[in-house]
Design a protein around this motif. Structure first.
Motif, PDB file in Angstrom:
ATOM      1  N   ALA A 153      18.573 -54.284  45.116  1.00  0.00           N
ATOM      2  CA  ALA A 153      17.970 -54.474  43.784  1.00  0.00           C
ATOM      3  C   ALA A 153      18.926 -55.256  42.897  1.00  0.00           C
ATOM      4  O   ALA A 153      20.148 -55.123  43.012  1.00  0.00           O
ATOM      5  CB  ALA A 153      17.638 -53.126  43.131  1.00  0.00           C
ATOM      6  N   VAL A 154      18.346 -56.062  42.018  1.00  0.00           N
ATOM      7  CA  VAL A 154      19.124 -56.838  41.050  1.00  0.00           C
ATOM      8  C   VAL A 154      18.424 -56.751  39.699  1.00  0.00           C
ATOM      9  O   VAL A 154      17.198 -56.891  39.616  1.00  0.00           O
ATOM     10  CB  VAL A 154      19.246 -58.320  41.465  1.00  0.00           C
ATOM     11  N   THR A 155      19.200 -56.511  38.656  1.00  0.00           N
ATOM     12  CA  THR A 155      18.702 -56.574  37.281  1.00  0.00           C
ATOM     13  C   THR A 155      19.482 -57.642  36.530  1.00  0.00           C
ATOM     14  O   THR A 155      20.717 -57.630  36.529  1.00  0.00           O
ATOM     15  CB  THR A 155      18.858 -55.234  36.549  1.00  0.00           C
ATOM     16  N   ILE A 156      18.769 -58.576  35.918  1.00  0.00           N
ATOM     17  CA  ILE A 156      19.380 -59.606  35.089  1.00  0.00           C
ATOM     18  C   ILE A 156      19.519 -59.041  33.683  1.00  0.00           C
ATOM     19  O   ILE A 156      18.550 -58.526  33.106  1.00  0.00           O
ATOM     20  CB  ILE A 156      18.512 -60.875  35.086  1.00  0.00           C
ATOM     21  N   VAL A 157      20.727 -59.110  33.121  1.00  0.00           N
ATOM     22  CA  VAL A 157      21.044 -58.429  31.874  1.00  0.00           C
ATOM     23  C   VAL A 157      21.693 -59.404  30.898  1.00  0.00           C
ATOM     24  O   VAL A 157      22.733 -59.996  31.202  1.00  0.00           O
ATOM     25  CB  VAL A 157      22.003 -57.241  32.110  1.00  0.00           C
ATOM     26  N   ASP A 158      21.095 -59.578  29.731  1.00  0.00           N
ATOM     27  CA  ASP A 158      21.713 -60.359  28.661  1.00  0.00           C
ATOM     28  C   ASP A 158      22.680 -59.466  27.894  1.00  0.00           C
ATOM     29  O   ASP A 158      22.431 -58.274  27.703  1.00  0.00           O
ATOM     30  CB  ASP A 158      20.657 -60.894  27.698  1.00  0.00           C
ATOM     31  N   GLU A 159      23.781 -60.075  27.412  1.00  0.00           N
ATOM     32  CA  GLU A 159      24.759 -59.317  26.633  1.00  0.00           C
ATOM     33  C   GLU A 159      25.048 -60.015  25.310  1.00  0.00           C
ATOM     34  O   GLU A 159      25.301 -61.214  25.266  1.00  0.00           O
ATOM     35  CB  GLU A 159      26.064 -59.152  27.401  1.00  0.00           C
ATOM     36  N   THR A 160      24.995 -59.248  24.231  1.00  0.00           N
ATOM     37  CA  THR A 160      25.499 -59.680  22.924  1.00  0.00           C
ATOM     38  C   THR A 160      26.592 -58.697  22.519  1.00  0.00           C
ATOM     39  O   THR A 160      26.863 -57.722  23.226  1.00  0.00           O
ATOM     40  CB  THR A 160      24.389 -59.694  21.863  1.00  0.00           C
ATOM     41  N   THR A 161      27.216 -58.937  21.389  1.00  0.00           N
ATOM     42  CA  THR A 161      28.266 -58.019  20.956  1.00  0.00           C
ATOM     43  C   THR A 161      27.721 -56.620  20.686  1.00  0.00           C
ATOM     44  O   THR A 161      28.436 -55.632  20.836  1.00  0.00           O
ATOM     45  CB  THR A 161      28.957 -58.545  19.684  1.00  0.00           C
ATOM     46  N   GLU A 162      26.440 -56.533  20.329  1.00  0.00           N
ATOM     47  CA  GLU A 162      25.862 -55.254  19.932  1.00  0.00           C
ATOM     48  C   GLU A 162      24.977 -54.604  20.984  1.00  0.00           C
ATOM     49  O   GLU A 162      24.656 -53.417  20.862  1.00  0.00           O
ATOM     50  CB  GLU A 162      25.034 -55.436  18.648  1.00  0.00           C
ATOM     51  N   ALA A 163      24.574 -55.356  22.010  1.00  0.00           N
ATOM     52  CA  ALA A 163      23.535 -54.814  22.887  1.00  0.00           C
ATOM     53  C   ALA A 163      23.574 -55.413  24.278  1.00  0.00           C
ATOM     54  O   ALA A 163      24.114 -56.503  24.508  1.00  0.00           O
ATOM     55  CB  ALA A 163      22.155 -55.070  22.261  1.00  0.00           C
ATOM     56  N   TYR A 164      22.966 -54.667  25.197  1.00  0.00           N
ATOM     57  CA  TYR A 164      22.522 -55.201  26.472  1.00  0.00           C
ATOM     58  C   TYR A 164      20.999 -55.318  26.400  1.00  0.00           C
ATOM     59  O   TYR A 164      20.331 -54.509  25.751  1.00  0.00           O
ATOM     60  CB  TYR A 164      22.892 -54.279  27.635  1.00  0.00           C
ATOM     61  N   SER A 165      20.462 -56.318  27.077  1.00  0.00           N
ATOM     62  CA  SER A 165      19.012 -56.498  27.128  1.00  0.00           C
ATOM     63  C   SER A 165      18.608 -56.744  28.578  1.00  0.00           C
ATOM     64  O   SER A 165      19.035 -57.727  29.185  1.00  0.00           O
ATOM     65  CB  SER A 165      18.587 -57.689  26.257  1.00  0.00           C
ATOM     66  N   ALA A 166      17.826 -55.823  29.131  1.00  0.00           N
ATOM     67  CA  ALA A 166      17.368 -55.959  30.518  1.00  0.00           C
ATOM     68  C   ALA A 166      16.260 -57.008  30.578  1.00  0.00           C
ATOM     69  O   ALA A 166      15.206 -56.837  29.981  1.00  0.00           O
ATOM     70  CB  ALA A 166      16.862 -54.613  31.035  1.00  0.00           C
ATOM     71  N   VAL A 167      16.518 -58.099  31.285  1.00  0.00           N
ATOM     72  CA  VAL A 167      15.578 -59.216  31.342  1.00  0.00           C
ATOM     73  C   VAL A 167      14.554 -59.027  32.447  1.00  0.00           C
ATOM     74  O   VAL A 167      13.346 -59.146  32.222  1.00  0.00           O
ATOM     75  CB  VAL A 167      16.346 -60.542  31.544  1.00  0.00           C
ATOM     76  N   TYR A 168      15.028 -58.725  33.655  1.00  0.00           N
ATOM     77  CA  TYR A 168      14.093 -58.616  34.778  1.00  0.00           C
ATOM     78  C   TYR A 168      14.782 -57.879  35.919  1.00  0.00           C
ATOM     79  O   TYR A 168      15.979 -58.088  36.169  1.00  0.00           O
ATOM     80  CB  TYR A 168      13.659 -60.004  35.245  1.00  0.00           C
ATOM     81  N   THR A 169      14.047 -57.021  36.595  1.00  0.00           N
ATOM     82  CA  THR A 169      14.532 -56.309  37.769  1.00  0.00           C
ATOM     83  C   THR A 169      13.648 -56.629  38.963  1.00  0.00           C
ATOM     84  O   THR A 169      12.421 -56.614  38.849  1.00  0.00           O
ATOM     85  CB  THR A 169      14.539 -54.784  37.533  1.00  0.00           C
ATOM     86  N   PHE A 170      14.273 -56.915  40.088  1.00  0.00           N
ATOM     87  CA  PHE A 170      13.516 -57.091  41.344  1.00  0.00           C
ATOM     88  C   PHE A 170      14.251 -56.356  42.455  1.00  0.00           C
ATOM     89  O   PHE A 170      15.477 -56.212  42.422  1.00  0.00           O
ATOM     90  CB  PHE A 170      13.310 -58.568  41.677  1.00  0.00           C
ATOM     91  N   PHE A 171      13.490 -55.859  43.425  1.00  0.00           N
ATOM     92  CA  PHE A 171      14.093 -55.018  44.461  1.00  0.00           C
ATOM     93  C   PHE A 171      13.307 -55.134  45.757  1.00  0.00           C
ATOM     94  O   PHE A 171      12.165 -55.616  45.787  1.00  0.00           O
ATOM     95  CB  PHE A 171      14.168 -53.557  44.008  1.00  0.00           C
ATOM     96  N   HIS A 172      13.924 -54.657  46.835  1.00  0.00           N
ATOM     97  CA  HIS A 172      13.287 -54.726  48.149  1.00  0.00           C
ATOM     98  C   HIS A 172      12.167 -53.692  48.230  1.00  0.00           C
ATOM     99  O   HIS A 172      12.330 -52.546  47.796  1.00  0.00           O
ATOM    100  CB  HIS A 172      14.321 -54.469  49.250  1.00  0.00           C
ATOM    101  N   PRO A 173      11.017 -54.079  48.787  1.00  0.00           N
ATOM    102  CA  PRO A 173       9.891 -53.131  48.867  1.00  0.00           C
ATOM    103  C   PRO A 173      10.222 -51.830  49.590  1.00  0.00           C
ATOM    104  O   PRO A 173       9.630 -50.792  49.281  1.00  0.00           O
ATOM    105  CB  PRO A 173       8.828 -53.930  49.638  1.00  0.00           C
ATOM    106  N   ASP A 174      11.171 -51.842  50.519  1.00  0.00           N
ATOM    107  CA  ASP A 174      11.489 -50.641  51.285  1.00  0.00           C
ATOM    108  C   ASP A 174      12.118 -49.532  50.445  1.00  0.00           C
ATOM    109  O   ASP A 174      12.165 -48.377  50.901  1.00  0.00           O
ATOM    110  CB  ASP A 174      12.426 -50.982  52.445  1.00  0.00           C
ATOM    111  N   VAL A 175      12.628 -49.856  49.250  1.00  0.00           N
ATOM    112  CA  VAL A 175      13.286 -48.829  48.445  1.00  0.00           C
ATOM    113  C   VAL A 175      12.470 -48.448  47.213  1.00  0.00           C
ATOM    114  O   VAL A 175      12.990 -47.822  46.283  1.00  0.00           O
ATOM    115  CB  VAL A 175      14.716 -49.272  48.027  1.00  0.00           C
ATOM    116  N   CYS A 176      11.193 -48.795  47.194  1.00  0.00           N
ATOM    117  CA  CYS A 176      10.332 -48.462  46.042  1.00  0.00           C
ATOM    118  C   CYS A 176      10.372 -46.979  45.714  1.00  0.00           C
ATOM    119  O   CYS A 176      10.394 -46.591  44.540  1.00  0.00           O
ATOM    120  CB  CYS A 176       8.892 -48.884  46.333  1.00  0.00           C
TER     121      CYS A 176
END
Length: 233
Positions: A153-176
């Protein structure tokens, strides 16, 4: 915030609600954008897609509500704690880094083909992923999850000084069944607390969209409704 110029997309079928039309207000290109400006726009219901910053502005619908969580206030539900404990017992591992450590496209393609074969992102393309993975004016981080030494699984995460922002998560179907999307949020909340961030942004919540129902379980949270942040839980 200095004066900004915005555009409006033409109406198009909504990706989340049947029989609805969607429109987006977007920041016109060739304007100076920075992480500090983006933090201000995050607080006003905006999100990032590639280099573009946008917010929903639909003609007859206000269902999209940005969700954010204060990591210092979050404790987690009993079921969320059970999931974290289960992942720990089976040797689940996490890595949050400033650079992509491998080629993510095979995992991305498997996810889109399994979860969104009926959606606008199918068939998966490398350009789709590339647009999410980097941004010239913002620090982007990558949360990788591993099971049995394999990237699952991978989650793309934006970072600012005040926050994290989860942009998108994708993962292998076998671990749903192990809910890697939920594990990603729980781990990012730990990271945000450790890094003294004020918020973790989860994107938009649409109450009538079942695919987004999981976001409502992260309490307490705030949602941006009719121009203001409202607290829940």
């Amino acid at each position: 915030m200095h004066e900004l110029r915005f555009g409006l997309t033409a109406p198009a079928p909504c990706s989340y609600l049947d029989a609805q039309q969607e429109q987006l207000v977007f920041l016109l290109p060739e304007q100076p954008v920075s992480a500090a400006l983006y933090q201000q726009l995050l607080e006003l219901n905006f999100r990032r897609s590639g280099e573009q910053v946008y917010t929903p502005h639909c003609p007859a619908c206000r269902a999209c509500e940005s969700v954010r969580i204060n990591p210092a206030a979050f404790n987690g539900s009993r079921s969320q704690r059970r999931l974290l404990n289960k992942a720990q017992r089976i040797g689940w591992q996490y890595k949050l880094s400033a650079g992509a450590s491998t080629d993510y496209f095979p995992l991305f393609a498997a996810y889109i083909s399994h979860k969104h074969a009926d959606g606008s992102m199918y068939p998966p393309e490398q350009a789709q992923l590339d647009a999410m993975l980097s941004c010239s004016w913002l620090k982007v981080r990558y949360l990788e999850q591993y099971y049995q030494q394999q990237l699952v699984a991978v989650t793309i995460v934006d970072e600012t000084t005040e926050a994290y922002s989860a942009v998108y998560t994708f993962f292998h179907p076998d671990v749903c069944a192990l809910s890697p999307g939920i594990l990603a949020i729980l781990y990012l909340l730990q990271c945000a607390r450790q890094d003294q961030k004020n918020w973790l942004y989860l994107g938009y919540q649409i109450n009538a969209c079942q695919k987004m129902a999981y976001k409502a379980a992260f309490l307490p949270q705030q949602r941006f409704i009719q121009g203001q942040w409202h607290s829940f839980g």
